[in-house]
Design an enzyme around this catalytic site. Structure first.
Site, PDB file in Angstrom:
ATOM      1  N   HIS A  55       1.999  -1.978  -1.213  1.00 49.13           N
ATOM      2  CA  HIS A  55       0.772  -2.605  -0.734  1.00 49.13           C
ATOM      3  C   HIS A  55      -0.078  -3.180  -1.868  1.00 49.13           C
ATOM      4  O   HIS A  55      -0.783  -4.173  -1.677  1.00 49.13           O
ATOM      5  CB  HIS A  55      -0.048  -1.604   0.086  1.00 49.13           C
ATOM      6  N   ASP A 104      -1.472  -6.912  -2.081  1.00 47.37           N
ATOM      7  CA  ASP A 104      -2.850  -7.310  -2.402  1.00 47.37           C
ATOM      8  C   ASP A 104      -2.867  -8.380  -3.487  1.00 47.37           C
ATOM      9  O   ASP A 104      -3.626  -9.355  -3.414  1.00 47.37           O
ATOM     10  CB  ASP A 104      -3.652  -6.097  -2.884  1.00 47.37           C
ATOM     11  N   GLU A 164      -3.617 -11.277   6.319  1.00 52.70           N
ATOM     12  CA  GLU A 164      -3.053 -12.261   5.399  1.00 52.70           C
ATOM     13  C   GLU A 164      -3.300 -13.687   5.886  1.00 52.70           C
ATOM     14  O   GLU A 164      -2.610 -14.620   5.467  1.00 52.70           O
ATOM     15  CB  GLU A 164      -1.553 -12.018   5.226  1.00 52.70           C
ATOM     16  N   ASN A 186       4.902  -6.186   1.542  1.00 55.91           N
ATOM     17  CA  ASN A 186       4.317  -4.849   1.437  1.00 55.91           C
ATOM     18  C   ASN A 186       5.377  -3.760   1.452  1.00 55.91           C
ATOM     19  O   ASN A 186       5.313  -2.794   0.687  1.00 55.91           O
ATOM     20  CB  ASN A 186       3.323  -4.620   2.584  1.00 55.91           C
ATOM     21  N   ASP A 217      -1.183 -18.730   7.338  1.00 57.21           N
ATOM     22  CA  ASP A 217      -0.741 -17.344   7.367  1.00 57.21           C
ATOM     23  C   ASP A 217       0.464 -17.184   6.436  1.00 57.21           C
ATOM     24  O   ASP A 217       1.371 -18.019   6.439  1.00 57.21           O
ATOM     25  CB  ASP A 217      -0.348 -16.947   8.798  1.00 57.21           C
TER      26      ASP A 217
END
Length: 309
Positions: A200, A204, A230, A195, A187
């Site tokens: 965002h 990505d 994630e 973010n 993770d």
């Protein structure tokens, strides 16, 4: 200008004037005369209901944006009201950015104007569309739809569905032959901060780069998948707990040492990993749960670490 609506449904959305664009820093073409119509297919979207939507490209300009006056309407606050335009120039399709807030990308490259080739991926805000040529549209479309069932459109690694199916196969094989098998759950630490601070689209980009960096370290028989959000999941056949911990720690060090660059911003991230080796009597649910518990322990212990380890 008309669109082929057989592959998508209409839904109510808020009044366009009530939505403001969310500002986020970002991540041999030929018009066929037979064999099918050139089109765009949604391969990644914020909501699953948009996946697989097909927008036919007829003669003339195709406008893409959030505004309801567009030919391709993308209901997202990261998409500008008039975001991009596809137009025909010299026998090919050209994608033109219409001075959008968050930019237009082709195959992860920021573009002002780009001629499209078969299979090109277009990123508009948080939606990714794939350009398919009409020359062999049917085979391309079915291949794209199939890949959507096993490949995550954003990161280009396998998705949770494929991971679960492969884990069942590998678990059965390991039990049958008495071979070691491990699962690693990873993770990205403090991903919400990425973010919030960079946007965002930057998030990505980081997620995709982390996934590809991790994939580059793994062996051909290993499986890497986006498990959710994630979180990445690995299946390591013929690998005991000690070997899996070493691999997970190598991944952790690689990612911690890397700097991910997005729109001239340097973004540093770390990952936490939980590792579990197959135990007698476990099914796939027990297996993932054990690795997930170790991931939670790594987070609780301060992040940027591997547990057990």
């Amino acid at each position: 200008m008309t669109l082929d609506t057989r592959f998508f449904t209409l839904k109510w959305v808020p009044v366009e004037s009530e939505i403001k664009t969310r500002v986020t820093p970002f991540s041999e073409p030929h018009i066929s005369t037979d064999g099918g119509q050139d089109c765009l297919v949604v391969i990644y979207a914020p909501t699953s209901s948009q996946l697989g939507k097909r927008f036919a490209l007829a003669d003339g300009n195709v406008r893409i944006g959030r505004g309801l006056e567009n030919d391709v309407v993308l209901h997202s606050d990261s998409v500008s009201r008039r975001h991009a335009l596809i137009e025909i120039r010299g026998g090919g399709y050209h994608l033109v950015d219409m001075h959008s807030t968050n930019g237009t990308y082709v195959n992860d490259e920021l573009v002002d104007m780009q001629e499209l080739g078969r299979g090109d991926q277009i990123k508009i805000g948080d939606t990714i569309l794939k350009f398919l040529s009409g020359a062999d549209l049917e085979s391309q479309y079915h291949e794209t739809i199939y890949r959507m069932t096993i490949i995550d459109g954003l990161t280009a690694i396998h998705n949770k569905r494929y991971f679960v199916e492969q884990l069942e196969r590998e678990l059965s094989r390991a039990v049958r032959h008495g071979r070691p098998l491990t699962v690693v759950m990873c993770d990205i630490d403090h991903f919400k901060v990425v973010n919030d601070e960079y946007g965002h689209l930057a998030g990505d980009h980081v997620l995709k780069e982390v996934a590809q960096l991790a994939k580059s370290r793994l062996r051909p028989d290993d499986v890497i998948a986006r498990y959710g959000g994630e979180e990445l999941a690995l299946i390591l056949p013929e690998t005991d707990l000690g070997g899996a911990v070493l691999i997970a720690d190598e991944l952790r060090k690689m990612i911690a040492a890397a700097t991910f660059v997005f729109e001239d911003e340097d973004i540093d991230v770390t990952i936490s990993c939980g590792v579990a080796e197959l135990d007698a009597g476990w099914d796939s649910y027990d297996f993932v749960k054990a690795a997930d518990e170790q991931l939670y322990a790594a987070k609780h212990a301060g992040r940027n670490r591997v547990c057990p380890g």
